[in-house]
Design a protein around this motif. Structure first.
Motif, PDB file in Angstrom:
ATOM      1  N   ALA A   9       6.085  -4.513  -4.692  1.00  0.00           N
ATOM      2  CA  ALA A   9       6.464  -3.949  -3.780  1.00  0.00           C
ATOM      3  C   ALA A   9       7.227  -5.278  -3.075  1.00  0.00           C
ATOM      4  O   ALA A   9       6.380  -5.674  -2.819  1.00  0.00           O
ATOM      5  N   THR A  11       8.917  -5.473   0.381  1.00  0.00           N
ATOM      6  CA  THR A  11       9.526  -4.318   1.647  1.00  0.00           C
ATOM      7  C   THR A  11      10.242  -5.283   2.366  1.00  0.00           C
ATOM      8  O   THR A  11      10.817  -5.643   2.206  1.00  0.00           O
ATOM      9  N   LEU A  65       3.272   3.040  -2.182  1.00  0.00           N
ATOM     10  CA  LEU A  65       2.389   2.796  -3.055  1.00  0.00           C
ATOM     11  C   LEU A  65       1.549   2.381  -4.137  1.00  0.00           C
ATOM     12  O   LEU A  65       1.142   1.721  -4.771  1.00  0.00           O
ATOM     13  N   VAL A  68       0.938  -0.236  -6.963  1.00  0.00           N
ATOM     14  CA  VAL A  68       1.778  -1.595  -6.919  1.00  0.00           C
ATOM     15  C   VAL A  68      -0.011  -2.414  -7.103  1.00  0.00           C
ATOM     16  O   VAL A  68      -0.948  -1.934  -6.031  1.00  0.00           O
ATOM     17  N   LEU A  71       2.031  -6.916  -3.273  1.00  0.00           N
ATOM     18  CA  LEU A  71       2.774  -6.153  -2.235  1.00  0.00           C
ATOM     19  C   LEU A  71       3.804  -7.035  -1.044  1.00  0.00           C
ATOM     20  O   LEU A  71       2.308  -7.938  -0.821  1.00  0.00           O
ATOM     21  N   MET A  73       5.451  -7.942   2.345  1.00  0.00           N
ATOM     22  CA  MET A  73       5.291  -7.042   3.237  1.00  0.00           C
ATOM     23  C   MET A  73       5.754  -8.256   4.540  1.00  0.00           C
ATOM     24  O   MET A  73       5.310  -8.963   4.753  1.00  0.00           O
ATOM     25  N   ALA A  93      -2.348  -0.325   2.205  1.00  0.00           N
ATOM     26  CA  ALA A  93      -2.486  -0.910   0.907  1.00  0.00           C
ATOM     27  C   ALA A  93      -3.524  -0.684   0.492  1.00  0.00           C
ATOM     28  O   ALA A  93      -3.459  -0.414  -0.884  1.00  0.00           O
ATOM     29  N   VAL A  98      -3.626  -1.706  -4.062  1.00  0.00           N
ATOM     30  CA  VAL A  98      -2.704  -2.964  -3.659  1.00  0.00           C
ATOM     31  C   VAL A  98      -3.948  -4.234  -3.876  1.00  0.00           C
ATOM     32  O   VAL A  98      -4.467  -4.186  -3.851  1.00  0.00           O
ATOM     33  N   LEU A 101      -1.850  -9.030  -1.316  1.00  0.00           N
ATOM     34  CA  LEU A 101      -0.529  -8.502   0.064  1.00  0.00           C
ATOM     35  C   LEU A 101      -0.261 -10.055   0.057  1.00  0.00           C
ATOM     36  O   LEU A 101      -0.670 -11.047   0.861  1.00  0.00           O
TER      37      LEU A 101
END
Length: 285
Positions: A9, A11, A65, A68, A71, A73, A93, A98, A101
């Protein structure tokens, strides 16, 4: 989510940096889910899902999320509640499952950073460290892209930066570095990269480069603190925002944006773009 749902994912895809990352991933054929505040502004790309969620809305973020694993971010909009919104999103998350990240932080993030917004990034990094997530921190220096926008209509680049230096980096180079990390996240677990351009310049050198490359006569004026606050008072911005603007320059003066790294080249396989090359490319468009 279905088994074919993207495990990655992104953002911020309606903004400058997140859009660049999403476009590069799509061009490489990487499935992704774009988590955005306004789906109507999301880029239309192949292999992309678009879902709506805001950082401060934990439940919507957790749903967005679901499924996912990795991620990206992008730090949220500059506003007083940004840190709390970041924490809410990170917690969502974790709740969604998740595992990794990748966060866009800022060069020199610290609790006592001169640049006030760098303190927000430090607080977010601290929350990430306590979250249990595997992380990759991209500490971006100031954006080269913003230098032409910092010049007034009178051709003056003004601020209390003295003779301090800033190792600014282009948004394209940051996006390339982010895509390299997202393409093989397991190679970058719990790593932190300081992303800079190829040189640390004074604002006098920035002004001279803009003049040389574009033909627009630009000069630098080293303001006092009082002059800096006075020249920005006409914008009617809240005090915290004016503090952020002015502290960008005082952080340069303090040497907190200085220091060139090899991270962009090591991650992307190409050297970082210079201010002159960036301006030349803009003129060619």
């Amino acid at each position: 989510m279905t088994p074919s749902a993207p495990a990655l994912a992104v953002t911020g895809a309606t903004g400058r940096l997140g859009r660049r990352v999403a476009e590069r991933l799509a061009a490489a054929g990487t499935p992704q889910r774009l988590v955005v505040r306004d789906p109507a502004r999301a880029p239309e790309l192949p292999g992309v899902e678009v879902v709506r969620a805001e950082y401060a809305d934990g439940e919507a973020a957790r749903r967005a999320l679901d499924g996912v694993k990795t991620l990206f971010m992008v730090s949220g909009a500059e506003e007083p509640g940004r840190v709390e919104a970041h924490r809410t999103f990170v917690d969502a998350a974790v709740a969604a499952g998740v595992s990794h990240l990748v966060y866009t932080s800022f060069f020199g993030a610290a609790p006592d950073a001169t640049f006030t917004l760098a303190r927000d990034h430090w607080a977010t990094e601290e929350h990430l460290a306590a979250s249990g997530l595997r992380t990759t921190i991209l500490r971006d220096n100031l954006y080269i892209d913003f230098f032409p926008l910092m010049v007034g209509d009178d051709g003056v680049l003004r601020g209390p930066a003295g003779d301090g230096r800033v190792a600014a980096v282009t948004q394209d180079d940051i996006a390339d570095a982010a895509v390299a990390v997202l393409s093989e996240p397991e190679k970058h677990e719990n790593a932190r990269y300081d992303l800079t351009g190829p040189a640390a310049l004074t604002l006098r050198e920035v002004a001279a480069t803009i003049t040389e490359v574009t033909g627009r006569q630009v000069t630098y004026r080293d303001e006092s603190l009082n002059e800096a606050y006075s020249s920005r008072a006409t914008y009617g911005a809240p005090a915290w925002q004016v503090d952020a603007w002015v502290s960008t320059y005082t952080a340069i003066a303090a040497g907190e944006f200085d220091g060139v790294t090899a991270a962009v080249a090591e991650l992307t396989g190409h050297p970082p773009t210079s201010l002159a090359a960036h301006l030349s490319a803009l003129n060619a468009d």
